[in-house]
Motif scaffolding. Structure first.
Motif, PDB file in Angstrom:
ATOM      1  N   PRO A  28      61.609  54.083  38.600  1.00  0.00           N
ATOM      2  CA  PRO A  28      61.201  55.465  38.856  1.00  0.00           C
ATOM      3  C   PRO A  28      60.571  56.176  37.651  1.00  0.00           C
ATOM      4  N   ALA A  29      60.513  55.515  36.491  1.00  0.00           N
ATOM      5  CA  ALA A  29      59.955  56.161  35.299  1.00  0.00           C
ATOM      6  C   ALA A  29      58.429  56.053  35.304  1.00  0.00           C
ATOM      7  N   PRO A  30      57.713  57.126  34.890  1.00  0.00           N
ATOM      8  CA  PRO A  30      56.246  57.035  34.773  1.00  0.00           C
ATOM      9  C   PRO A  30      55.859  56.057  33.669  1.00  0.00           C
ATOM     10  N   LEU A  31      54.614  55.599  33.721  1.00  0.00           N
ATOM     11  CA  LEU A  31      54.139  54.614  32.754  1.00  0.00           C
ATOM     12  C   LEU A  31      52.791  55.082  32.204  1.00  0.00           C
ATOM     13  N   ARG A  32      52.733  55.272  30.877  1.00  0.00           N
ATOM     14  CA  ARG A  32      51.504  55.730  30.235  1.00  0.00           C
ATOM     15  C   ARG A  32      51.127  54.722  29.158  1.00  0.00           C
ATOM     16  N   LEU A  33      49.888  54.168  29.250  1.00  0.00           N
ATOM     17  CA  LEU A  33      49.446  53.114  28.347  1.00  0.00           C
ATOM     18  C   LEU A  33      48.078  53.438  27.768  1.00  0.00           C
ATOM     19  N   ALA A  34      47.896  53.161  26.489  1.00  0.00           N
ATOM     20  CA  ALA A  34      46.567  53.311  25.880  1.00  0.00           C
ATOM     21  C   ALA A  34      45.642  52.180  26.329  1.00  0.00           C
ATOM     22  N   ASP A  35      46.210  51.007  26.607  1.00  0.00           N
ATOM     23  CA  ASP A  35      45.432  49.860  27.081  1.00  0.00           C
ATOM     24  C   ASP A  35      46.278  49.106  28.095  1.00  0.00           C
ATOM     25  N   ILE A  36      45.856  49.116  29.333  1.00  0.00           N
ATOM     26  CA  ILE A  36      46.625  48.508  30.418  1.00  0.00           C
ATOM     27  C   ILE A  36      46.902  47.031  30.163  1.00  0.00           C
ATOM     28  N   ARG A  37      45.987  46.371  29.427  1.00  0.00           N
ATOM     29  CA  ARG A  37      46.130  44.931  29.191  1.00  0.00           C
ATOM     30  C   ARG A  37      47.247  44.602  28.202  1.00  0.00           C
ATOM     31  N   SER A  38      47.761  45.615  27.518  1.00  0.00           N
ATOM     32  CA  SER A  38      48.824  45.368  26.545  1.00  0.00           C
ATOM     33  C   SER A  38      50.201  45.254  27.186  1.00  0.00           C
ATOM     34  N   HIS A  39      50.317  45.626  28.454  1.00  0.00           N
ATOM     35  CA  HIS A  39      51.622  45.599  29.104  1.00  0.00           C
ATOM     36  C   HIS A  39      51.983  44.156  29.477  1.00  0.00           C
ATOM     37  N   PRO A  40      53.241  43.747  29.272  1.00  0.00           N
ATOM     38  CA  PRO A  40      53.622  42.361  29.563  1.00  0.00           C
ATOM     39  C   PRO A  40      53.485  41.975  31.034  1.00  0.00           C
ATOM     40  N   ARG A  41      53.491  42.941  31.948  1.00  0.00           N
ATOM     41  CA  ARG A  41      53.348  42.614  33.364  1.00  0.00           C
ATOM     42  C   ARG A  41      51.905  42.639  33.842  1.00  0.00           C
ATOM     43  N   PHE A  42      50.971  42.958  32.927  1.00  0.00           N
ATOM     44  CA  PHE A  42      49.567  42.921  33.336  1.00  0.00           C
ATOM     45  C   PHE A  42      49.178  41.474  33.649  1.00  0.00           C
ATOM     46  N   GLU A  43      48.467  41.257  34.755  1.00  0.00           N
ATOM     47  CA  GLU A  43      48.087  39.909  35.148  1.00  0.00           C
ATOM     48  C   GLU A  43      46.563  39.705  35.070  1.00  0.00           C
ATOM     49  N   TYR A  44      45.854  40.338  35.934  1.00  0.00           N
ATOM     50  CA  TYR A  44      44.392  40.178  35.971  1.00  0.00           C
ATOM     51  C   TYR A  44      43.856  41.192  36.974  1.00  0.00           C
ATOM     52  N   TRP A  45      42.544  41.322  37.023  1.00  0.00           N
ATOM     53  CA  TRP A  45      41.956  42.041  38.154  1.00  0.00           C
ATOM     54  C   TRP A  45      40.915  41.142  38.808  1.00  0.00           C
ATOM     55  N   PRO A  46      40.754  41.319  40.116  1.00  0.00           N
ATOM     56  CA  PRO A  46      39.858  40.420  40.847  1.00  0.00           C
ATOM     57  C   PRO A  46      38.403  40.578  40.404  1.00  0.00           C
ATOM     58  N   LYS A  47      37.598  39.608  40.778  1.00  0.00           N
ATOM     59  CA  LYS A  47      36.165  39.696  40.560  1.00  0.00           C
ATOM     60  C   LYS A  47      35.642  40.961  41.236  1.00  0.00           C
ATOM     61  N   HIS A  48      34.703  41.627  40.595  1.00  0.00           N
ATOM     62  CA  HIS A  48      34.090  42.882  41.063  1.00  0.00           C
ATOM     63  C   HIS A  48      35.002  44.095  40.861  1.00  0.00           C
ATOM     64  N   HIS A  49      36.232  43.880  40.361  1.00  0.00           N
ATOM     65  CA  HIS A  49      37.125  45.014  40.097  1.00  0.00           C
ATOM     66  C   HIS A  49      36.650  45.701  38.821  1.00  0.00           C
ATOM     67  N   PRO A  50      36.600  47.044  38.784  1.00  0.00           N
ATOM     68  CA  PRO A  50      36.188  47.714  37.543  1.00  0.00           C
ATOM     69  C   PRO A  50      37.159  47.415  36.404  1.00  0.00           C
ATOM     70  N   GLU A  51      36.661  47.411  35.182  1.00  0.00           N
ATOM     71  CA  GLU A  51      37.500  47.140  34.021  1.00  0.00           C
ATOM     72  C   GLU A  51      38.251  48.412  33.642  1.00  0.00           C
ATOM     73  N   LEU A  52      39.559  48.308  33.537  1.00  0.00           N
ATOM     74  CA  LEU A  52      40.402  49.461  33.237  1.00  0.00           C
ATOM     75  C   LEU A  52      40.879  49.418  31.796  1.00  0.00           C
ATOM     76  N   ARG A  53      41.082  50.623  31.224  1.00  0.00           N
ATOM     77  CA  ARG A  53      41.576  50.704  29.850  1.00  0.00           C
ATOM     78  C   ARG A  53      42.885  51.497  29.838  1.00  0.00           C
ATOM     79  N   ASP A  54      42.782  52.798  29.489  1.00  0.00           N
ATOM     80  CA  ASP A  54      43.991  53.610  29.457  1.00  0.00           C
ATOM     81  C   ASP A  54      44.479  53.843  30.888  1.00  0.00           C
ATOM     82  N   PHE A  55      45.783  54.033  31.011  1.00  0.00           N
ATOM     83  CA  PHE A  55      46.403  53.991  32.341  1.00  0.00           C
ATOM     84  C   PHE A  55      47.571  54.969  32.398  1.00  0.00           C
TER      85      PHE A  55
END
Length: 371
Positions: free
Chosen positions: A88-115
């Motif tokens: 239930p806690a909010p999640l604020r990240l400067a770079d989404i890719r730094s989170h240990p649970r980040f996996e990937y985004w599909p082809k054609h998915h926009p590239e995300l940074r801060d989250f």
């Protein structure tokens, strides 16, 4: 965005909750307001499905229809999406890719940074989550988090209202079934009783008074026609509204959740892939067969678990109803219920296959052609 525009956007989101809009429209309004208020490039809101591991609703803003189609099927509950559905806690990240649970985004998915992610909660229950990415003017901060929490609260109200509406609708369905049962008893059943008595009288008169027997047979014909007309009047227009409006998978999901609540057995639905829409008569046939199979499993099989599996195989849509109950006796294969189910499937070019072993449960499989 200045304070006046911010207030207007927030007001729009709040009013949407009380407006007579669909739940999806309300959620879309909230997502759009969140993206504008927090000056993000992308925003999304996901509501998990209870059974399939996918999302019952997933609305986005900042992505064009063409981009969304190119991205492909709806995401499933994994990676960061799943984190916010469990914690239930909010999640604020400067770079989404730094989170240990980040996996990937599909082809054609926009590239995300801060989250910035915010669970949508009601008490201790997590109903869904809001996801924002790529803030246009810096990084997400505590003020953004506080504002998104307000919007998540309004999304929770919309979802709870939708749930209450669905429950009231289920009660209405049960009341409608009771009404139909009363009508069948009060009119059709009485006519069928009269028809039977008249047929018996005609049979008794055939040998000793053929002319009177002919008169009685005329009464039989008339009563049969009246009973048929009354049945038709009751049945016409009873195509399941959920099937017509939302498709077979959504309608079966609602039916399964209702049965799971009112029966001791555990009733679940497994959908492994997107389900295409079919011609109305084929969707209706599949739905009615599954209804009958569920009825048999829950009323006669003494099952502890009943599982409905919905998937696409070659050129057919397949639905299986599997139970762990008593199984069928050899004589049950020719029962009126199975005969009716088989006839309904064959009427739309499909087929019914029933496999069962005594004491080891039953699987009813209906295949309906897609094309």
């Amino acid at each position: 965005m200045d304070a006046r525009e911010e207030l207007r956007a927030l007001s729009t989101a709040v009013l949407a909750v009380t407006a007579r809009q669909s739940v999806r429209e309300v959620l879309q309004t909230i997502v759009s307001a969140a993206r504008r208020l927090l000056n993000a490039r992308y925003a999304a809101l996901g509501v998990p499905d209870e059974d399939s591991g996918a999302f019952a609703e997933f609305v986005v803003d900042g992505v064009s229809d063409a981009q969304w189609r190119a991205i492909g099927p709806l995401p499933r509950q994994h990676g960061l999406l799943a984190v916010l559905l469990r914690d239930p806690a909010p999640l604020r990240l400067a770079d989404i890719r730094s989170h240990p649970r980040f996996e990937y985004w599909p082809k054609h998915h926009p590239e995300l940074r801060d989250f910035l992610g915010m669970p949508i909660t009601h008490g201790d229950e997590i109903l869904g989550a809001l996801y924002l990415a790529n803030k246009r003017d810096g990084s997400f901060d505590r003020e953004d988090e506080d504002l998104l929490r307000i919007l998540a609260g309004h999304a929770a109200i919309a979802l709870i209202n939708a749930r209450l509406y669905e429950r009231s609708r289920e009660l209405s369905v049960l009341e409608e079934r009771d009404r139909i049962a009363r009508e069948l008893h009060d009119s059709v059943a009485q006519k069928l009783f009269s028809l039977r008595l008249t047929a018996d009288a005609a049979a008794a008169l055939v040998s000793r008074d053929p002319d009177r027997a002919v008169v009685q047979l005329g009464v039989v014909r008339s009563l049969a026609a009246e009973a048929s007309d009354e049945l038709r009047a009751i049945v016409v227009g009873l195509r399941p509204a959920d099937v017509a409006r939302e498709g077979l998978d959504a309608a079966l999901g609602k039916q399964v959740r209702l049965l799971d609540r009112v029966h001791a057995a555990r009733v679940v639905l497994r959908v492994t892939e997107p389900v295409p829409r079919l011609a109305p008569d084929r969707e209706d046939a599949a739905y009615r067969v599954v209804q009958e199979a569920l009825h048999n499993a829950l009323r006669h099989a003494d099952a502890r678990t009943v599982e409905v599996r919905l998937f696409v195989s070659a050129v057919s849509l397949v639905v299986e109803v599997c139970d762990d109950g008593l199984g069928l006796r050899p004589t049950d294969q020719a029962s009126l219920g199975l005969t009716s189910m088989r006839s309904r499937a064959e009427s739309v070019g499909g087929r019914l296959v029933v496999s069962s072993q005594p004491g080891k449960g039953t699987t009813v499989r209906v295949e309906v052609p897609i094309e």
